[in-house]
Enzyme design. Structure first.
Site, PDB file in Angstrom:
ATOM      1  N   HIS A  77      72.289  39.544  47.214  1.00 41.76           N
ATOM      2  CA  HIS A  77      73.257  40.295  48.682  1.00 41.76           C
ATOM      3  C   HIS A  77      73.410  39.204  49.091  1.00 41.76           C
ATOM      4  O   HIS A  77      72.163  38.616  50.204  1.00 41.76           O
ATOM      5  CB  HIS A  77      72.412  41.644  49.129  1.00 41.76           C
ATOM      6  N   CYS A 101      76.278  41.960  43.187  1.00 37.11           N
ATOM      7  CA  CYS A 101      74.939  42.958  42.636  1.00 37.11           C
ATOM      8  C   CYS A 101      75.831  44.093  41.805  1.00 37.11           C
ATOM      9  O   CYS A 101      76.545  43.425  40.363  1.00 37.11           O
ATOM     10  CB  CYS A 101      74.313  43.351  43.501  1.00 37.11           C
ATOM     11  N   GLU A 105      74.660  38.123  52.437  1.00 37.36           N
ATOM     12  CA  GLU A 105      74.538  38.172  53.563  1.00 37.36           C
ATOM     13  C   GLU A 105      73.059  39.155  53.865  1.00 37.36           C
ATOM     14  O   GLU A 105      72.527  38.889  54.751  1.00 37.36           O
ATOM     15  CB  GLU A 105      75.167  39.758  53.825  1.00 37.36           C
TER      16      GLU A 105
END
Length: 325
Positions: free
Chosen positions: A300, A201, A302
């Site tokens: 992201h 990010c 996760e």
């Protein structure tokens, strides 16, 4: 819990003068920032606690959110505020005008930790994190794979980060404009080639700038848990969770990538190849450094909140660390 009838009236006002009436909920007073939207249908708690949303407004009550989102998509994300109905609109406009725009803002200093913290144990790889607002879920994924993770202030120098002899450097997510973080970019630049570097990010944007590439502000950003991205290595399309308002320019300064080939940049550290592309708007979603160990993804993996299609990227990162040892 108060009923709608007991709630105080309020409104959202944008810097272009557009107003949306609703009801206040939560804290009293007013709030200012960049008004944005997220496309997730769940995960509100995670969104509210994500440091990447610092300086932005994403919650409102009783407002026509469909009309608000459509306006932002047409006019772009902009400054605005949530105000009590008792506050005159003219005064609200003055408050908005005094609010700095998101472009050019260094917000990482607001969310970076005050001191080093360490997570995980055993004999796994040591990973030093430049913490510009990391989410706890990212730390958990690294620790679950045996990594020993240390979180450092984003103002840490390259030598301070290398003092613990880490096996790799991790650049975290976070808020604000990567172009405003010149100090962090110079630190990352001093680390590239000395240790494997992986960015997520904001970390993706910082690594891009550190190797000589440019970033720019998206019209209304990518925020939500349903963004399709193609991994050019496997050819798979992943549904990803995203939260960012800036992106990296493609080769030749292009804002979009026309096809699904791993096009290349020439950087200050050798060649880099496109690794991931956004299938909504064809923007850069990741790259791999080819002459020094390093790589990035814009989203992201996760996915807190969101799907888990991209968790394999943590395994890929740790595999690359082992290969570089």
């Amino acid at each position: 819990m108060s009923t709608p009838a007991e709630r105080a009236g309020g409104y959202v006002l944008l810097e272009d003068g557009t107003r949306f009436d609703g009801e206040l909920c939560g804290a009293e007073g007013h709030a200012l920032g960049e008004v944005v939207f997220t496309t997730g249908m769940s995960g509100y708690q995670e969104s509210m606690t994500d440091p990447s949303f610092a300086g932005q407004l994403i919650t409102i009550s009783g407002v026509d959110t469909r009309a608000l989102v459509m306006h932002i998509r047409e006019a772009g994300a902009m400054r605005g505020g949530v105000f009590p109905a008792s506050l005159a609109e003219a005064q609200a406009r003055e408050l908005i005008d005094a609010e700095p725009p998101m472009a050019g803002q260094d917000l990482a200093g607001l969310v970076t930790p005050s001191e080093i913290s360490r997570h995980g144990g055993g004999n796994g790889p040591r990973i030093a994190v430049i913490d510009t607002g990391i989410k706890a879920s990212m730390v958990r994924e690294l620790v679950a794979r045996g990594a020993r993770v240390s979180l450092h202030r984003c103002t840490s120098s390259a030598e301070e980060l290398l003092a613990e002899d880490p096996d790799a450097i991790f650049l975290s997510n976070g808020p604000g404009d990567p172009a405003a973080l010149s100090g962090v970019v110079e630190t990352v630049r001093a680390l590239v080639g000395r240790r494997p570097v992986w960015g997520i990010c904001l970390g993706h944007q910082l690594l891009c700038r550190a190797v000589g590439l440019e970033t720019y502000k998206l019209p209304f950003g990518h925020r939500g848990a349903n963004h399709p991205v193609r991994d050019l290595d496997s050819g798979r399309v992943e549904i990803t969770s995203q939260n960012h308002g800036f992106a990296a320019l493609g080769p030749g300064g292009a804002r979009t990538i026309d096809d699904d080939r791993p096009v290349r940049w020439e950087t200050d550290f050798g060649a880099a190849a496109l690794s991931h592309v956004n299938l909504y708007d064809r923007t850069v979603e990741g790259l791999e450094l080819l002459d020094v160990p390093g790589g990035t993804v814009q989203y992201h993996p996760e996915a807190g909140p969101g799907p888990h299609d991209s968790l394999y990227l943590f395994d890929r990162f740790l595999k690359r660390i082992a290969e570089a040892a």
